[in-house]
Each structure stands twice: as structure tokens, then as C-alpha cells.
Design an enzyme around this catalytic site. Sequence first.
Site, PDB file in Angstrom:
ATOM      1  CD  GLN A   1     -15.439  -1.548   8.530  1.00 23.54           C
ATOM      2  OE1 GLN A   1     -16.441  -2.550   8.062  1.00 23.54           O
ATOM      3  NE2 GLN A   1     -14.397  -2.571   9.865  1.00 23.54           N
TER       4      GLN A   1
ATOM      5  CE1 TYR B   1       7.063   3.978   2.655  1.00 22.71           C
ATOM      6  CE2 TYR B   1       8.613   3.702   1.166  1.00 22.71           C
ATOM      7  CZ  TYR B   1       7.828   4.314   1.863  1.00 22.71           C
ATOM      8  OH  TYR B   1       7.930   5.807   1.873  1.00 22.71           O
TER       9      TYR B   1
ATOM     10  CB  THR C   1       8.101  -7.486  15.206  1.00 24.01           C
ATOM     11  OG1 THR C   1       6.811  -7.069  14.102  1.00 24.01           O
ATOM     12  CG2 THR C   1       8.121  -8.631  15.662  1.00 24.01           C
ATOM     13  CE  LYS C   2       7.536  -1.274  11.433  1.00 22.29           C
ATOM     14  NZ  LYS C   2       7.970  -0.737   9.950  1.00 22.29           N
TER      15      LYS C   2
ATOM     16  CB  THR D   1       8.917 -10.084   7.908  1.00 22.15           C
ATOM     17  OG1 THR D   1       8.880 -10.456   6.973  1.00 22.15           O
ATOM     18  CG2 THR D   1       8.798  -8.292   6.819  1.00 22.15           C
TER      19      THR D   1
ATOM     20  CG  ASN E   1      -3.619   4.455  12.016  1.00 20.39           C
ATOM     21  OD1 ASN E   1      -3.149   4.547  12.839  1.00 20.39           O
ATOM     22  ND2 ASN E   1      -4.090   3.428  11.615  1.00 20.39           N
TER      23      ASN E   1
ATOM     24  CG  ASP F   1     -12.258  -3.839  21.860  1.00 17.21           C
ATOM     25  OD1 ASP F   1     -11.931  -3.467  20.788  1.00 17.21           O
ATOM     26  OD2 ASP F   1     -12.220  -3.478  22.860  1.00 17.21           O
TER      27      ASP F   1
ATOM     28  CB  THR G   1       3.955   1.852  13.117  1.00 18.09           C
ATOM     29  OG1 THR G   1       2.715   2.243  13.897  1.00 18.09           O
ATOM     30  CG2 THR G   1       4.781   1.343  13.575  1.00 18.09           C
TER      31      THR G   1
ATOM     32  CD  GLU H   1      -0.456  -0.267  15.321  1.00 18.48           C
ATOM     33  OE1 GLU H   1       0.304  -1.309  15.740  1.00 18.48           O
ATOM     34  OE2 GLU H   1      -0.668   0.553  14.294  1.00 18.48           O
TER      35      GLU H   1
ATOM     36  CG  PHE I   1      -1.358   1.106   2.109  1.00 25.25           C
ATOM     37  CD1 PHE I   1      -2.022   2.744   0.828  1.00 25.25           C
ATOM     38  CD2 PHE I   1      -1.851   1.572   3.307  1.00 25.25           C
ATOM     39  CE1 PHE I   1      -2.970   3.507   1.420  1.00 25.25           C
ATOM     40  CE2 PHE I   1      -2.049   2.959   3.077  1.00 25.25           C
ATOM     41  CZ  PHE I   1      -2.881   3.699   2.735  1.00 25.25           C
TER      42      PHE I   1
ATOM     43  CB  SER J   1       3.073  -1.464  17.676  1.00 21.89           C
ATOM     44  OG  SER J   1       2.208  -2.567  18.758  1.00 21.89           O
TER      45      SER J   1
HETATM   46  P1  NAD Z   1       1.712  -3.491   3.282  1.00 21.00           P
HETATM   47  O1  NAD Z   1       0.421  -4.727   4.546  1.00 21.00           O
HETATM   48  O2  NAD Z   1       0.429  -2.841   2.477  1.00 21.00           O
HETATM   49  O3  NAD Z   1       2.690  -3.825   2.601  1.00 21.00           O
HETATM   50  C1  NAD Z   1       3.881  -4.289   2.806  1.00 21.00           C
HETATM   51  C2  NAD Z   1       4.421  -4.773   1.433  1.00 21.00           C
HETATM   52  O4  NAD Z   1       5.794  -6.055   1.999  1.00 21.00           O
HETATM   53  C3  NAD Z   1       4.076  -5.601   0.627  1.00 21.00           C
HETATM   54  O5  NAD Z   1       4.063  -5.168  -0.612  1.00 21.00           O
HETATM   55  C4  NAD Z   1       4.636  -7.395   1.108  1.00 21.00           C
HETATM   56  O6  NAD Z   1       4.656  -8.351  -0.092  1.00 21.00           O
HETATM   57  C5  NAD Z   1       5.888  -6.974   0.932  1.00 21.00           C
HETATM   58  N1  NAD Z   1       6.548  -7.741   2.497  1.00 21.00           N
HETATM   59  C6  NAD Z   1       6.386  -8.201   3.372  1.00 21.00           C
HETATM   60  N2  NAD Z   1       6.945  -8.929   3.888  1.00 21.00           N
HETATM   61  C7  NAD Z   1       8.335  -8.869   3.135  1.00 21.00           C
HETATM   62  C8  NAD Z   1       9.642  -9.309   3.015  1.00 21.00           C
HETATM   63  N3  NAD Z   1       9.893 -10.617   3.493  1.00 21.00           N
HETATM   64  N4  NAD Z   1      10.272  -9.207   2.347  1.00 21.00           N
HETATM   65  C9  NAD Z   1      10.033  -8.768   1.128  1.00 21.00           C
HETATM   66  N5  NAD Z   1       8.905  -8.117   1.141  1.00 21.00           N
HETATM   67  C10 NAD Z   1       8.200  -8.921   1.975  1.00 21.00           C
HETATM   68  O7  NAD Z   1       1.141  -2.765   3.890  1.00 21.00           O
HETATM   69  P2  NAD Z   1       1.132  -0.446   4.406  1.00 21.00           P
HETATM   70  O8  NAD Z   1       0.563   0.128   4.659  1.00 21.00           O
HETATM   71  O9  NAD Z   1       2.051   0.210   2.940  1.00 21.00           O
HETATM   72  O10 NAD Z   1       2.995  -0.434   5.651  1.00 21.00           O
HETATM   73  C11 NAD Z   1       4.174  -0.282   4.508  1.00 21.00           C
HETATM   74  C12 NAD Z   1       4.879   0.133   5.711  1.00 21.00           C
HETATM   75  O11 NAD Z   1       4.402   1.313   6.690  1.00 21.00           O
HETATM   76  C13 NAD Z   1       5.852  -1.005   7.242  1.00 21.00           C
HETATM   77  O12 NAD Z   1       6.731  -1.014   6.953  1.00 21.00           O
HETATM   78  C14 NAD Z   1       4.430  -0.377   8.129  1.00 21.00           C
HETATM   79  O13 NAD Z   1       4.892  -0.341   9.195  1.00 21.00           O
HETATM   80  C15 NAD Z   1       4.968   1.212   8.303  1.00 21.00           C
HETATM   81  N6  NAD Z   1       3.230   1.883   8.634  1.00 21.00           N
HETATM   82  C16 NAD Z   1       2.068   1.666   7.970  1.00 21.00           C
HETATM   83  C17 NAD Z   1       0.907   2.539   8.624  1.00 21.00           C
HETATM   84  C18 NAD Z   1      -0.627   2.269   8.354  1.00 21.00           C
HETATM   85  O14 NAD Z   1      -1.202   2.820   8.607  1.00 21.00           O
HETATM   86  N7  NAD Z   1      -0.832   1.254   6.906  1.00 21.00           N
HETATM   87  C19 NAD Z   1       1.336   3.438   9.095  1.00 21.00           C
HETATM   88  C20 NAD Z   1       2.594   3.746  10.272  1.00 21.00           C
HETATM   89  C21 NAD Z   1       3.773   3.371   9.383  1.00 21.00           C
HETATM   90  O1  TDX Z   2     -13.109  -4.234  11.036  1.00 21.55           O
HETATM   91  C1  TDX Z   2     -12.535  -3.380  11.684  1.00 21.55           C
HETATM   92  N1  TDX Z   2     -12.708  -2.423  12.499  1.00 21.55           N
HETATM   93  C2  TDX Z   2     -11.787  -1.289  13.575  1.00 21.55           C
HETATM   94  O2  TDX Z   2     -12.728  -1.381  14.733  1.00 21.55           O
HETATM   95  C3  TDX Z   2     -11.039  -3.186  11.409  1.00 21.55           C
HETATM   96  C4  TDX Z   2     -10.216  -4.010  10.797  1.00 21.55           C
HETATM   97  C5  TDX Z   2     -10.110  -2.202  12.900  1.00 21.55           C
HETATM   98  N2  TDX Z   2     -11.066  -1.781  13.042  1.00 21.55           N
HETATM   99  C6  TDX Z   2     -10.037  -1.022  14.561  1.00 21.55           C
HETATM  100  C7  TDX Z   2      -9.485  -0.842  14.132  1.00 21.55           C
HETATM  101  C8  TDX Z   2      -8.126   0.159  15.201  1.00 21.55           C
HETATM  102  O3  TDX Z   2      -9.211   1.020  15.744  1.00 21.55           O
HETATM  103  O4  TDX Z   2     -10.016   0.282  13.581  1.00 21.55           O
HETATM  104  C9  TDX Z   2      -8.641   0.957  13.807  1.00 21.55           C
HETATM  105  C10 TDX Z   2      -8.038   0.807  12.357  1.00 21.55           C
HETATM  106  O5  TDX Z   2      -7.467  -0.416  11.711  1.00 21.55           O
HETATM  107  P1  TDX Z   2      -6.509  -0.969  11.173  1.00 21.55           P
HETATM  108  O6  TDX Z   2      -6.901  -0.430   9.661  1.00 21.55           O
HETATM  109  O7  TDX Z   2      -6.125  -2.424  11.546  1.00 21.55           O
HETATM  110  O8  TDX Z   2      -5.172  -0.097  11.957  1.00 21.55           O
HETATM  111  P2  TDX Z   2      -4.378  -0.406  13.292  1.00 21.55           P
HETATM  112  O9  TDX Z   2      -4.021  -1.411  13.928  1.00 21.55           O
HETATM  113  O10 TDX Z   2      -5.086   1.649  13.474  1.00 21.55           O
HETATM  114  O11 TDX Z   2      -3.067  -0.125  12.139  1.00 21.55           O
HETATM  115  C11 TDX Z   2      -2.556   0.933  11.259  1.00 21.55           C
HETATM  116  O12 TDX Z   2      -1.651   1.957  11.616  1.00 21.55           O
HETATM  117  C12 TDX Z   2      -0.773   1.989  11.897  1.00 21.55           C
HETATM  118  C13 TDX Z   2      -2.097  -0.156  10.095  1.00 21.55           C
HETATM  119  O13 TDX Z   2      -2.299  -1.476   9.394  1.00 21.55           O
HETATM  120  C14 TDX Z   2      -0.099  -0.261  10.861  1.00 21.55           C
HETATM  121  O14 TDX Z   2       0.532  -0.989   9.586  1.00 21.55           O
HETATM  122  C15 TDX Z   2       0.444   0.828  11.274  1.00 21.55           C
HETATM  123  O15 TDX Z   2       1.350   0.857  12.232  1.00 21.55           O
END
Ligand code: NAD
Ligand code: TDX
Length: 332
Positions: free
Chosen positions: A192, A78, A151-152, A97, A177, A270, A121, A123, A12, A149
Site C-alpha cells: 500500500q 528463517y 506447511t509452517k 521449502t 505480523n 476477498d 508464525t 498463523e 525481510f 500456514s
Molecule cells: P521473506 O519471504 O521476506 O524471506 C524469505 C527468505 O528465505 C528469502 O531471502 C528467500 O530467498 C529465502 N528462501 C526461500 N526459500 C529458500 C530455500 N529453499 N533455501 C534457502 N533460502 C530460501 O520472509 P519473511 O517475511 O522475512 O519471513 C521469514 C520467516 O519468518 C519465515 O519463516 C516466516 O514464516 C516467518 N514469519 C514471518 C512473519 C511476517 O510477518 N512476515 C511473521 C511471523 C513469522
Molecule cells: O493488498 C492487500 N490487501 C489486503 O487487504 C494485501 C497484500 C493484503 N491484505 C490483507 C490480507 C491480510 O488480512 O492484509 C492482511 C495482511 O496481509 P499479508 O501482508 O499478506 O500478511 P498475512 O497474510 O497476515 O501473513 C503475514 O503474517 C504472518 C506474513 O505474510 C506471513 O509470512 C506471516 O507468517
Amino acid sequence: MSTLLVTGGAGFIGSNFVHYVLSHTSHRVVVLDALTYASSGSALQGLPADRVELVVGDISDAALVGDLARTADAVVHYAAETHNDNSLVDPAPFVQTNIVGTYTLLEAARLHGTRFHHISTDEVYGDLPLDDPAKFTADTPYNPSSPYSSTKAGSDLLVRAWVRSFGLEATISNCSNNYGPRQHVEKFIPRQITNVIDGVRPRLYGKGENVRDWIHADDHSSAVLRILEHGRPGETYLIGADGEKNNMEVIRAILTEMGQDPSAYDHVADRPGHDLRYAIDASKLRDELGWTPEFTDFEAGLRDTIEWYRKNEDWWREQKAAAEAKYANTGH
Ligand code: NAD
Ligand code: TDX
């Protein structure tokens, strides 16, 4: 700087960054991605082949990572296992990972003297009370709650140690987020939206009072590029856009934008250990590096995101069935 090695660039936020770099710089990008369930083969479609190369492989593969780090000017890391709910079912790939993979990359960057930027993150700081205006800063003590969180947090500490012990030229960013196009349908907002498209009522964990600090993925990308190009080595920057909302408000906004009754959702069990509130103080990034977010109208960003999922059903349809099958096992 001309060649960036972007790990997780088929996921993503990583794919969003690749698109951003391609349209805002002249850098070349090599994406290293294992193409796990969370990735999308089409995430990089349409980008110029002379500027983007996809290498399918694992960040824990030391030989491969060594080769790629040697020829890159910077690593932007990433790749991770990212979903809290999955980490509660099986933490093993998160340890492998997020910790072993990051260690492998750090060793390659150390060996070849490659600039390193680590994506993390908010988190890692744990959570904040609901009734307190406090926000996370780079000085907040680490206090992670979930296998994800923690492991991060472990990976961040490895980066800090490689800076101090080996003089690695590295920076870290901890972002709140993200939302926007191409987010996996296991995550809250796309889950959702796609539920509503499928005529299924959105599912809110617990009371829905938990607060997340939402930022558009494009704003995350602009911040990372700014830190990569102007950040001070060894520093940690928090990325956020003052987007605090509780989960119930977000569900109601999605339902309203999609022309449904805003109360047409269900409360479900929850999440164990569910963090209450995240909030980012991004003043260091704003003051020191002059960064400002562009997409601060959450309702407008949400509308565009809903539109994207409506138009790109081919992209998420298969992943949706698999994600909901996993949720069916946990009562979520
Ligand atoms: P995502 O799950 O959408 O994508 C992760 C990508 O990493 C995928 O393409 C997957 O194939 C690849 N990957 C996983 N394991 C691997 C491995 N062992 N070797 C090579 N590639 C591998 O994740 P995202 O939501 O895009 O998050 C990306 C980064 O941003 C992460 O480090 C996450 O902790 C951080 N982050 C995410 C959020 C969020 O809201 N989603 C917020 C803050 C930080
Ligand atoms: O169906 C749901 N209903 C619901 O109420 C889901 C999937 C989640 N939730 C709640 C849980 C959290 O309070 O919504 C909030 C957001 O949930 P997620 O999308 O799972 O995110 P969160 O756990 O906050 O973590 C995200 O932000 C920080 C990313 O997945 C992480 O990779 C990033 O580090």
C-alpha cells in the site's frame, strides 16, 4: 555461542535479525539463502565482511546444509516461502521449502548436535473471532487455514518430533505480523505504501475488518535472540507486542501519514479462506525471559517505514512491477 547459521538471512525478517545480531552481539553469522524472488542481494550490504558470510544455496541441499551445520554453534531457521496469496496459486514450493527444507536442516542439526531455533508464525493456530478477547497461547491447538500456514504448522511439528524422539536441542517461536524496512512489496503494508507513492489507490481485501497483531521486525529480532540465548530447549514461545489493528485502520493510517485522503482506497475481492483475526499472548516470553518490545508506537513505526520506502525506491522498484503483475492475475 559464536557462529550462527541464519537461513533466509537475505529476506525481510532474517536480514533484520542479521543486522540486529551484528550490532548487539559479537557473534559471527553465516547466511544460507537461495536468493529467491523474495530476497534482496543488498539486504546484507554494508555489514562487516569478517563477521558475515553469504552462502547462496537451498536449505533442501542435504550435503551443503550438513557442512554448514557442522561448523555452526546454532542454526536460526528463517528461510521459507512466506506469502499466503502465492500459496493459494501454487502450493508446491511451500511444501518443498517449508517442510522438506526444514526436515533437511533438522537432520543436519541432529547429526552434528547443533542447537536449533525455528522461526514460525501465529498463523499455525488458525484464526480467532472478531468479537472475542481471546488470544493465542502456546497451548492453542494447531488449526492452520492456508497452504502457507499448514506447511509452517507441519514444520513446527517436525521440530517438536526431533526434540522428543532424538533429543534435539531446539526451540520454536511463533510471531505475529511483522512490519518495517526491507519487507517485500507483495505484503500488505509495503504494497500500500508503494501504491500510494505510485499514485495508485490502496487495495483492501473484502470488508477490511480482518485484524492482524503488528510487531516491528526489530522487536521480533530481540525476542529471537533472547530465546536463542536463554530459552529452554523443547519450549515454544509466542512473540507479539499487543499491536492489534484491522486492515482498514492500517490503510487509513498509511494514507493519513502520506498526506492523502484516508478514504482514498478500494475494496477488492476477498482472499479465499481469509483468516479473521490473529492475536498473541506473549506473557510466557515476557515473564520467563524478561523480554519487552521497544517499538510499541505503531504510527511512529509506520512513519519510519514509509520514509524508508520513499528513500529506497531503487531497492523495491523492480520487485513492485513483478508483484503487481502477479496480483493482476488474481483480481487483487
Ligand atoms: P521473506 O519471504 O521476506 O524471506 C524469505 C527468505 O528465505 C528469502 O531471502 C528467500 O530467498 C529465502 N528462501 C526461500 N526459500 C529458500 C530455500 N529453499 N533455501 C534457502 N533460502 C530460501 O520472509 P519473511 O517475511 O522475512 O519471513 C521469514 C520467516 O519468518 C519465515 O519463516 C516466516 O514464516 C516467518 N514469519 C514471518 C512473519 C511476517 O510477518 N512476515 C511473521 C511471523 C513469522
Ligand atoms: O493488498 C492487500 N490487501 C489486503 O487487504 C494485501 C497484500 C493484503 N491484505 C490483507 C490480507 C491480510 O488480512 O492484509 C492482511 C495482511 O496481509 P499479508 O501482508 O499478506 O500478511 P498475512 O497474510 O497476515 O501473513 C503475514 O503474517 C504472518 C506474513 O505474510 C506471513 O509470512 C506471516 O507468517
